[in-house]
Scaffold this motif. Sequence first.
Motif, PDB file in Angstrom:
ATOM      1  N   SER B 333      16.675  58.260  41.494  1.00  0.00           N
ATOM      2  CA  SER B 333      16.007  58.751  40.686  1.00  0.00           C
ATOM      3  C   SER B 333      14.685  58.014  40.305  1.00  0.00           C
ATOM      4  O   SER B 333      13.550  58.663  40.056  1.00  0.00           O
ATOM      5  CB  SER B 333      16.770  58.963  39.264  1.00  0.00           C
ATOM      6  OG  SER B 333      16.981  57.557  38.979  1.00  0.00           O
ATOM      7  N   ILE B 334      14.564  56.996  40.446  1.00  0.00           N
ATOM      8  CA  ILE B 334      13.431  55.914  40.278  1.00  0.00           C
ATOM      9  C   ILE B 334      12.491  56.359  41.477  1.00  0.00           C
ATOM     10  O   ILE B 334      11.139  56.465  41.181  1.00  0.00           O
ATOM     11  CB  ILE B 334      13.547  54.590  40.469  1.00  0.00           C
ATOM     12  CG1 ILE B 334      14.435  54.254  38.917  1.00  0.00           C
ATOM     13  CG2 ILE B 334      12.426  53.724  40.516  1.00  0.00           C
ATOM     14  CD1 ILE B 334      14.520  52.587  39.020  1.00  0.00           C
ATOM     15  N   GLU B 336      12.198  59.060  43.169  1.00  0.00           N
ATOM     16  CA  GLU B 336      11.899  60.446  43.244  1.00  0.00           C
ATOM     17  C   GLU B 336      10.750  60.673  41.966  1.00  0.00           C
ATOM     18  O   GLU B 336       9.746  61.341  42.106  1.00  0.00           O
ATOM     19  CB  GLU B 336      12.918  61.460  42.707  1.00  0.00           C
ATOM     20  CG  GLU B 336      13.951  61.635  43.784  1.00  0.00           C
ATOM     21  CD  GLU B 336      15.089  62.812  43.468  1.00  0.00           C
ATOM     22  OE1 GLU B 336      15.255  62.884  41.870  1.00  0.00           O
ATOM     23  OE2 GLU B 336      15.475  63.401  44.415  1.00  0.00           O
ATOM     24  N   ALA B 337      10.881  59.816  40.758  1.00  0.00           N
ATOM     25  CA  ALA B 337      10.165  59.986  39.530  1.00  0.00           C
ATOM     26  C   ALA B 337       8.737  59.330  40.211  1.00  0.00           C
ATOM     27  O   ALA B 337       7.686  59.997  39.925  1.00  0.00           O
ATOM     28  CB  ALA B 337      10.472  58.997  38.666  1.00  0.00           C
ATOM     29  N   SER B 338       8.738  58.384  41.160  1.00  0.00           N
ATOM     30  CA  SER B 338       7.373  58.039  41.635  1.00  0.00           C
ATOM     31  C   SER B 338       6.884  58.816  42.648  1.00  0.00           C
ATOM     32  O   SER B 338       5.722  58.991  42.339  1.00  0.00           O
ATOM     33  CB  SER B 338       7.933  56.303  42.132  1.00  0.00           C
ATOM     34  OG  SER B 338       6.587  55.973  42.519  1.00  0.00           O
ATOM     35  N   PHE B 339       7.693  59.278  43.547  1.00  0.00           N
ATOM     36  CA  PHE B 339       7.021  60.288  44.271  1.00  0.00           C
ATOM     37  C   PHE B 339       6.542  61.514  43.546  1.00  0.00           C
ATOM     38  O   PHE B 339       5.636  62.132  43.887  1.00  0.00           O
ATOM     39  CB  PHE B 339       7.947  60.816  45.522  1.00  0.00           C
ATOM     40  CG  PHE B 339       8.225  59.673  46.559  1.00  0.00           C
ATOM     41  CD1 PHE B 339       7.158  59.453  47.502  1.00  0.00           C
ATOM     42  CD2 PHE B 339       9.463  59.086  46.986  1.00  0.00           C
ATOM     43  CE1 PHE B 339       7.295  58.542  48.455  1.00  0.00           C
ATOM     44  CE2 PHE B 339       9.666  58.190  47.826  1.00  0.00           C
ATOM     45  CZ  PHE B 339       8.491  57.887  48.698  1.00  0.00           C
ATOM     46  N   GLY B 340       7.410  62.039  42.750  1.00  0.00           N
ATOM     47  CA  GLY B 340       6.886  62.982  41.926  1.00  0.00           C
ATOM     48  C   GLY B 340       5.723  62.890  41.155  1.00  0.00           C
ATOM     49  O   GLY B 340       5.000  63.909  40.865  1.00  0.00           O
ATOM     50  N   LEU B 341       5.213  61.733  40.968  1.00  0.00           N
ATOM     51  CA  LEU B 341       3.996  61.569  40.015  1.00  0.00           C
ATOM     52  C   LEU B 341       2.621  61.372  41.332  1.00  0.00           C
ATOM     53  O   LEU B 341       1.472  61.188  40.986  1.00  0.00           O
ATOM     54  CB  LEU B 341       3.942  60.335  39.342  1.00  0.00           C
ATOM     55  CG  LEU B 341       4.861  60.635  38.173  1.00  0.00           C
ATOM     56  CD1 LEU B 341       5.104  59.146  37.382  1.00  0.00           C
ATOM     57  CD2 LEU B 341       4.049  61.427  37.130  1.00  0.00           C
ATOM     58  N   GLY B 342       3.293  61.400  42.563  1.00  0.00           N
ATOM     59  CA  GLY B 342       2.083  61.448  43.594  1.00  0.00           C
ATOM     60  C   GLY B 342       1.874  60.072  44.205  1.00  0.00           C
ATOM     61  O   GLY B 342       0.709  59.634  44.343  1.00  0.00           O
ATOM     62  N   ALA B 343       2.945  59.181  43.979  1.00  0.00           N
ATOM     63  CA  ALA B 343       2.722  57.878  44.513  1.00  0.00           C
ATOM     64  C   ALA B 343       2.815  57.881  46.087  1.00  0.00           C
ATOM     65  O   ALA B 343       3.673  58.849  46.658  1.00  0.00           O
ATOM     66  CB  ALA B 343       3.668  57.000  44.120  1.00  0.00           C
ATOM     67  N   THR B 348       5.297  53.343  45.935  1.00  0.00           N
ATOM     68  CA  THR B 348       6.651  53.656  45.367  1.00  0.00           C
ATOM     69  C   THR B 348       7.466  52.465  45.583  1.00  0.00           C
ATOM     70  O   THR B 348       8.298  51.734  44.857  1.00  0.00           O
ATOM     71  CB  THR B 348       7.372  54.819  46.048  1.00  0.00           C
ATOM     72  OG1 THR B 348       6.570  56.014  45.880  1.00  0.00           O
ATOM     73  CG2 THR B 348       8.742  54.843  45.465  1.00  0.00           C
ATOM     74  N   ASN B 351       5.755  49.078  43.755  1.00  0.00           N
ATOM     75  CA  ASN B 351       5.891  49.375  42.211  1.00  0.00           C
ATOM     76  C   ASN B 351       7.057  49.474  41.707  1.00  0.00           C
ATOM     77  O   ASN B 351       7.397  49.150  40.578  1.00  0.00           O
ATOM     78  CB  ASN B 351       4.767  50.255  41.699  1.00  0.00           C
ATOM     79  CG  ASN B 351       3.563  50.116  41.977  1.00  0.00           C
ATOM     80  OD1 ASN B 351       3.044  48.952  41.724  1.00  0.00           O
ATOM     81  ND2 ASN B 351       2.708  51.016  42.466  1.00  0.00           N
ATOM     82  N   GLN B 352       7.897  49.969  42.464  1.00  0.00           N
ATOM     83  CA  GLN B 352       9.441  50.508  41.927  1.00  0.00           C
ATOM     84  C   GLN B 352      10.559  49.949  42.688  1.00  0.00           C
ATOM     85  O   GLN B 352      11.626  49.183  41.981  1.00  0.00           O
ATOM     86  CB  GLN B 352       9.522  52.109  41.816  1.00  0.00           C
ATOM     87  CG  GLN B 352       8.436  52.675  40.965  1.00  0.00           C
ATOM     88  CD  GLN B 352       8.368  52.288  39.584  1.00  0.00           C
ATOM     89  OE1 GLN B 352       9.489  51.913  38.881  1.00  0.00           O
ATOM     90  NE2 GLN B 352       7.264  52.707  38.881  1.00  0.00           N
TER      91      GLN B 352
END
Lengths: 269, 452
Positions: B333-334, B336-343, B348, B351-352
């Motif tokens: 999920s972490i 996905e969240a990062s990719f989903g924000l355009g990272a 990704t 940072n994550q």
Amino acid sequence: MTTTNGATAIDLKSVKVFYNDKLAVDDVNIPIYHNKITAFIGPSGCGKSTVLRSINRMNDLIPGARVEGQVLYHNKNLYGDNVDPVEVRRRIGMVFQKPNPFPKSIYDNVAYGPRLLGIRDRRTLDEIVERSIKGAYLWDEVKDDLKKSGLALSGGQQQRLCIARTIAVEPDVILMDEPASALDPIATQAIEELMRELVKQYTIVIVTHNMQQAQRVSDYTAFFSIRKAEETGGQERRWGVLGEYAPTDQLFSNPKAEETERYIRGEFG
Amino acid sequence: MAQRALSETRTAEDQAFARSLAARHFRGAVWERFFQAAIVIGIVALLALMFNTVNRIVGLVAVQEAIHPSEISDVPLEQLSAEQLAAILTERLPSGGRVLVRDGLLGGADYYNANNTLTMGQFLPDVTLPESVASKKLSELQPEDTQALFVAAMDKNTLLDEVYDQVVGRDVVGSWPLTASLFNRADIEAEIAADHPNATLQWNSWLDLQFLVDSMSNTPADTGIRTAFLGTIWVLLLTLLVSFPLGVGTALYLEEYSSGNNWLERFIETNIRNLAGVPSIIYGLLGLAIFVRTLESITQGRTVISAALTMALLILPVIIINAQEALRAVPPSIREASFGLGATKWQTIWNQVLPAAMPGILTGTILGMSRAIGETAPLIIIGAATFIVKDPNSPVSKFTVIPIQIYNWAKQPGGQYQDIAAAGIVLLLIVLLLFNATAIILRQRFRRSLSA
């Protein structure tokens, strides 16, 4: 609720999704209208989340996933050769089923997207963070505690934080994959009200299991259903298809397909 | 019993149930006792080890002087000048002090034998020597030359120590473990009176500050572990420097970038797992062949860097496997969240994924370093020095490490060597604990920054 066709933000044309060469969703054609909420409903396994994830190329992250057909955004195919999925996801943001804030402070969660784009100036970031959290109607609850971990918030607050994080990069379209299914009724109501506010600025696509929710919030609804076929060897093959797509009022009050009607009446799910 | 209260009817079925329930509880209780016993055995073994080591370190020693200081000088030795002390050494020591020059200044018999042809000036370029001394080889030195050499190369305190060690000859002629010292003092005194009438008994701890800061010596009472301690620090730091980036990099590539689908990647993964189980002596042979022999022009042979590279190879599989597990445990999920924000992928990961995996990666590194700190076999193979008085001061220094030093002491005959080996063991354990404590604190800090 208007039923006249406005400008389309995204146009799904003959979209097929495969996982490891197995067909998951067949031939989906949906126009998604600008500044409207479009809901995807249907039984489990019908491929509604799969289609949603194909809109911002999140399926690229799954090994073996493949999309055929066209997803047109400003008349440009998002699956064209010279399209960078990173840019697609920056324009088409996503909110997930389970609230998934980063294990960082509230501030850093919201500032993450702008920082990815290279914004470093503290004052600009402060402004973006405040505007985004206000936009997600979370400001009054967290304004004194922006340094607190995002994970310390309640489930509903976390999901609104995720929405604030998404609108911080100012996308055109927000995809929401069952955004309220992990939340209690009060938090769900807050999210639904927020969606009605957000749709004034953004185009929203939402996947939901909850038909009442689709009825309450959406302008257009796409109903997905499952097709089955017997394969040689007695194995069953299942894939999703678009059952019916219409303005929400019309789909719920006067469904054209018999299958849609049975689903709406709760005969299967 | 509880089941009697519940089953009022007492049918045959109830009775069978009651019996089987008792048997089920009994089986559980037996296992519980077994697990308890396992812990008790472990604790007893640990206590025995600690008792055994401490028992060796602290106790009575019998000290005897070969010549009383008053026979050497009318005034106390501490009041003599450096020249006078050097004169005493030259006068009283065999070969006019040349043996001390060889062992104390030039680095021992091996060094001397190998470089018999060099002059003093070539041996000791850092020391300002009179021309008459600098141009001579060891065998050509006259007593006045050695005296000048001692004054030039040693300060007054070192000279004083050498006079005490070499001339006065304070010698430990007997040592007793703690238990004997406490409970059998009368016997010890009788034994001393019979064997060494001039010796005096005194309490002594082999693990003291002197042990830490002294370099090696031929007599166990004077020897210290400084050289080996510094060697261990050098080897460990270089090992960490090499293995951490390489290990984490490999794990990142295998987990995040490679598809894992082709045969080469599967082959690599399988073999990393196999390598984790390869006996360490085989890594020693590898290090000897590659780092000591083939790359001699770079590593200068049996040096700190050869040892560190060998150790790095040895612990790489441990670091890689643990880092892979840690990366795999980062919730999707972490990402996905990062990719989903355009990272991008790298944003990704950096940072994550890496911060979230860091506690697990550090755990693997701790495991690896704990293994490296105690490894002896590969270093013996690649040739750590057995007797060395020069501190390591660069990656291409000769070196020894604490476990090898312990091994060398432990295999010597004579009670006092066993005592200093015990002191070395305790020091090794302390270093290990400090190292692990640092890593655990780091890990906790990462973990705290991740949780609510």
